[in-house]
Design an enzyme around this catalytic site. Structure first.
Site, mmCIF file in Angstrom:
data_model
loop_
_atom_site.group_PDB
_atom_site.id
_atom_site.type_symbol
_atom_site.label_atom_id
_atom_site.label_comp_id
_atom_site.label_asym_id
_atom_site.label_seq_id
_atom_site.Cartn_x
_atom_site.Cartn_y
_atom_site.Cartn_z
ATOM 1 N N ASP A 251 0.883 -1.165 0.000
ATOM 2 C CA ASP A 251 0.000 0.000 0.000
ATOM 3 C C ASP A 251 0.922 1.217 0.000
ATOM 4 O OD1 ASP A 251 -1.628 2.148 0.716
ATOM 5 O OD2 ASP A 251 -2.979 0.856 1.874
ATOM 6 N N VAL A 252 0.854 2.020 -1.051
ATOM 7 C CA VAL A 252 1.818 3.133 -1.153
ATOM 8 C C VAL A 252 1.659 4.148 -0.028
ATOM 9 C CG1 VAL A 252 2.215 2.957 -3.658
ATOM 10 C CG2 VAL A 252 0.393 4.461 -2.796
ATOM 11 N N ASN B 142 2.123 5.309 -10.883
ATOM 12 C CA ASN B 142 0.764 5.269 -11.424
ATOM 13 C C ASN B 142 -0.308 5.104 -10.352
ATOM 14 O OD1 ASN B 142 -1.364 4.410 -13.566
ATOM 15 N ND2 ASN B 142 -1.204 2.631 -12.221
ATOM 16 N N TYR C 161 -9.370 15.892 -5.084
ATOM 17 C CA TYR C 161 -8.692 15.080 -6.114
ATOM 18 C C TYR C 161 -7.878 16.012 -7.027
ATOM 19 C CZ TYR C 161 -7.707 12.078 -10.085
ATOM 20 O OH TYR C 161 -7.061 11.396 -11.085
ATOM 21 N N PRO D 98 -3.681 12.393 -18.340
ATOM 22 C CA PRO D 98 -4.804 11.973 -19.173
ATOM 23 C C PRO D 98 -6.105 12.700 -18.829
ATOM 24 C CG PRO D 98 -3.800 10.102 -17.983
ATOM 25 C CD PRO D 98 -3.328 11.370 -17.341
ATOM 26 N N SER E 232 -2.948 14.274 -14.337
ATOM 27 C CA SER E 232 -4.332 14.220 -14.839
ATOM 28 C C SER E 232 -4.689 15.584 -15.398
ATOM 29 C CB SER E 232 -5.293 13.891 -13.690
ATOM 30 O OG SER E 232 -6.635 14.056 -14.097
HETATM 31 P P1 NDP Z 1 -7.715 2.059 -11.650
HETATM 32 O O1 NDP Z 1 -8.635 2.220 -10.482
HETATM 33 O O2 NDP Z 1 -8.138 1.183 -12.758
HETATM 34 O O3 NDP Z 1 -6.271 1.595 -11.139
HETATM 35 C C1 NDP Z 1 -5.671 2.211 -10.030
HETATM 36 C C2 NDP Z 1 -4.469 1.409 -9.573
HETATM 37 O O4 NDP Z 1 -3.894 2.087 -8.435
HETATM 38 C C3 NDP Z 1 -4.840 0.020 -9.119
HETATM 39 O O5 NDP Z 1 -3.888 -0.892 -9.608
HETATM 40 C C4 NDP Z 1 -4.769 0.088 -7.604
HETATM 41 O O6 NDP Z 1 -4.299 -1.158 -7.103
HETATM 42 C C5 NDP Z 1 -3.684 1.158 -7.404
HETATM 43 N N1 NDP Z 1 -3.802 1.784 -6.086
HETATM 44 C C6 NDP Z 1 -4.777 2.572 -5.614
HETATM 45 N N2 NDP Z 1 -4.551 2.894 -4.338
HETATM 46 C C7 NDP Z 1 -3.390 2.274 -3.987
HETATM 47 C C8 NDP Z 1 -2.628 2.204 -2.799
HETATM 48 N N3 NDP Z 1 -3.008 2.845 -1.679
HETATM 49 N N4 NDP Z 1 -1.500 1.493 -2.799
HETATM 50 C C9 NDP Z 1 -1.093 0.842 -3.905
HETATM 51 N N5 NDP Z 1 -1.766 0.858 -5.061
HETATM 52 C C10 NDP Z 1 -2.911 1.570 -5.104
HETATM 53 O O7 NDP Z 1 -7.468 3.554 -12.177
HETATM 54 P P2 NDP Z 1 -6.574 4.131 -13.391
HETATM 55 O O8 NDP Z 1 -5.799 3.068 -14.043
HETATM 56 O O9 NDP Z 1 -7.454 4.984 -14.205
HETATM 57 O O10 NDP Z 1 -5.619 5.101 -12.557
HETATM 58 C C11 NDP Z 1 -4.212 5.091 -12.658
HETATM 59 C C12 NDP Z 1 -3.679 6.501 -12.454
HETATM 60 O O11 NDP Z 1 -4.131 7.338 -13.513
HETATM 61 C C13 NDP Z 1 -4.149 7.180 -11.158
HETATM 62 O O12 NDP Z 1 -3.067 7.897 -10.622
HETATM 63 C C14 NDP Z 1 -5.245 8.127 -11.639
HETATM 64 O O13 NDP Z 1 -5.403 9.224 -10.768
HETATM 65 C C15 NDP Z 1 -4.695 8.526 -12.981
HETATM 66 N N6 NDP Z 1 -5.664 9.070 -13.937
HETATM 67 C C16 NDP Z 1 -6.773 8.335 -14.290
HETATM 68 C C17 NDP Z 1 -7.685 8.877 -15.174
HETATM 69 C C18 NDP Z 1 -8.949 8.180 -15.556
HETATM 70 O O14 NDP Z 1 -9.872 8.856 -16.082
HETATM 71 N N7 NDP Z 1 -9.085 6.882 -15.367
HETATM 72 C C19 NDP Z 1 -7.449 10.186 -15.802
HETATM 73 C C20 NDP Z 1 -6.270 10.857 -15.329
HETATM 74 C C21 NDP Z 1 -5.410 10.295 -14.461
HETATM 75 P P3 NDP Z 1 -4.845 -1.891 -5.788
HETATM 76 O O15 NDP Z 1 -6.272 -1.501 -5.614
HETATM 77 O O16 NDP Z 1 -4.631 -3.338 -6.055
HETATM 78 O O17 NDP Z 1 -3.957 -1.381 -4.707
HETATM 79 C C1 8X3 Z 2 -9.254 11.570 -13.839
HETATM 80 C C2 8X3 Z 2 -9.901 12.470 -14.829
HETATM 81 O O1 8X3 Z 2 -11.553 14.391 -15.093
HETATM 82 O O2 8X3 Z 2 -12.221 12.534 -13.674
HETATM 83 O O3 8X3 Z 2 -8.070 12.109 -13.349
HETATM 84 O O4 8X3 Z 2 -10.591 14.105 -12.933
HETATM 85 S S1 8X3 Z 2 -11.115 13.426 -14.087
#
Ligand code: NDP
Ligand code: 8X3
Length: 251
Positions: free
Chosen positions: A60-61, A86, A152, A182, A139
């Site tokens: 857990d980060v 990520n 957020y 993104p 983001s």
């Molecule tokens: P998902 O929810 O599909 O994936 C998120 C990942 O983060 C999972 O693998 C989860 O793993 C991990 N994670 C979350 N909290 C923790 C924690 N406390 N410790 C370790 N791992 C953690 O989301 P996305 O793939 O969309 O998100 C990836 C990144 O991209 C994020 O930083 C998000 O903010 C960013 N982003 C996403 C956008 C979108 O629209 N989807 C747009 C812009 C940015 P697990 O639960 O197994 O720990």
């Molecule tokens: C995720 C994209 O627009 O939901 O970072 O904040 S938005």
């Protein structure tokens, strides 16, 4: 010897897509996340499909002690070429006066503090190695602020700022630093934000084609595969149908 990428949050969405793409490019991988079963299943699949080496670490980060367990990896695995910061999430979408303070803490602890803990450990390895590339997931929410996106957005503005700070601090060590920002990507992100409400999450991506995790993985790969003298500082990648956080053209 193969290059090594360390990906946080490799159990879903963008992180998982990066794991597949970097495996396809013959990188050995260190995959982290909280869901061990998903990490193990992905590792097994990538080893068998691409013949690469994969090391998984359930962490857990938000937990500094768990992140510091990265130090127990063997010296070979510390030769990380690319760190993809990520792991991240959004929880809740309420006006500031009605915000859930636990949600705020989860977002701040994960998106800011977690990213910092991982970066501290791995940047020191990169300094030792004399090279490396840190790729931070920002983001559009780190460039703009939208209704009820308050905390957020603040965490992603912090990532934008930390990305610039890392670029400056790590410059003498020849470490590249990149932020990929993104727009809407169809992953588990909205399901997590709306705490398992699948119908509400689905609506976020209806009426237009959002980005897919693979689109962002390819952008990250583009940044990671530039020649040694080229650094992509920052990239904003949107669905064609989305101009800003509040302007999505839905049919
Ligand atoms: P998902 O929810 O599909 O994936 C998120 C990942 O983060 C999972 O693998 C989860 O793993 C991990 N994670 C979350 N909290 C923790 C924690 N406390 N410790 C370790 N791992 C953690 O989301 P996305 O793939 O969309 O998100 C990836 C990144 O991209 C994020 O930083 C998000 O903010 C960013 N982003 C996403 C956008 C979108 O629209 N989807 C747009 C812009 C940015 P697990 O639960 O197994 O720990
Ligand atoms: C995720 C994209 O627009 O939901 O970072 O904040 S938005």
């Amino acid at each position: 010897m193969s290059k090594i990428a360390l990906i946080t949050g490799a159990t879903a969405g963008i992180g998982e897509a990066c794991a597949r793409l970097f495996a396809q490019q013959n990188y050995d991988l260190i995959l982290t996340g909280r869901r061990t079963e998903r990490l193990d299943a992905l590792a097994k699949q990538l080893v068998s499909e691409f013949g690469i080496r994969v090391n998984t670490l359930t962490m857990d980060v938000r937990n500094k002690e768990e992140v510091e367990k990265l130090e127990s990896l063997s010296e070979d695995w510390k030769k990380v070429d690319v760190l993809i910061n990520n792991a991240g999430l959004s929880q809740g979408m309420d006006p500031i006066n009605a915000g859930n303070t636990t949600d705020w803490e989860v977002m701040i602890d994960t998106n800011i503090k977690g990213l910092l803990y991982v970066t501290k450990v791995v940047s020191n390895w990169m300094i030792q190695n004399g090279s490396g590339h840190i790729i931070n997931l920002g983001s559009i929410a780190g460039k703009e602020t939208y209704l009820n996106g308050n905390v957020y957005c603040a965490t992603k503005h912090a990532v934008d700022s930390l990305n610039k700070a890392m670029r400056i601090d790590l410059l003498p060590h020849k470490i590249k630093v990149t932020a990929i920002h993104p727009g809407a990507v169809d992953t588990e992100f909205s399901e997590v934000r709306f705490k398992g409400d699948k119908d509400r999450a689905k609506k976020v991506y209806e009426g237009y084609e959002p980005l897919h995790a693979q689109d962002i993985a390819e952008t990250i790969w583009f940044a990671a595969s530039r020649p040694a003298h080229v650094n992509i500082n920052d990239m904003l990648v949107m669905p064609t149908a989305q101009a800003s956080t509040s302007h999505i053209f839905k049919e």
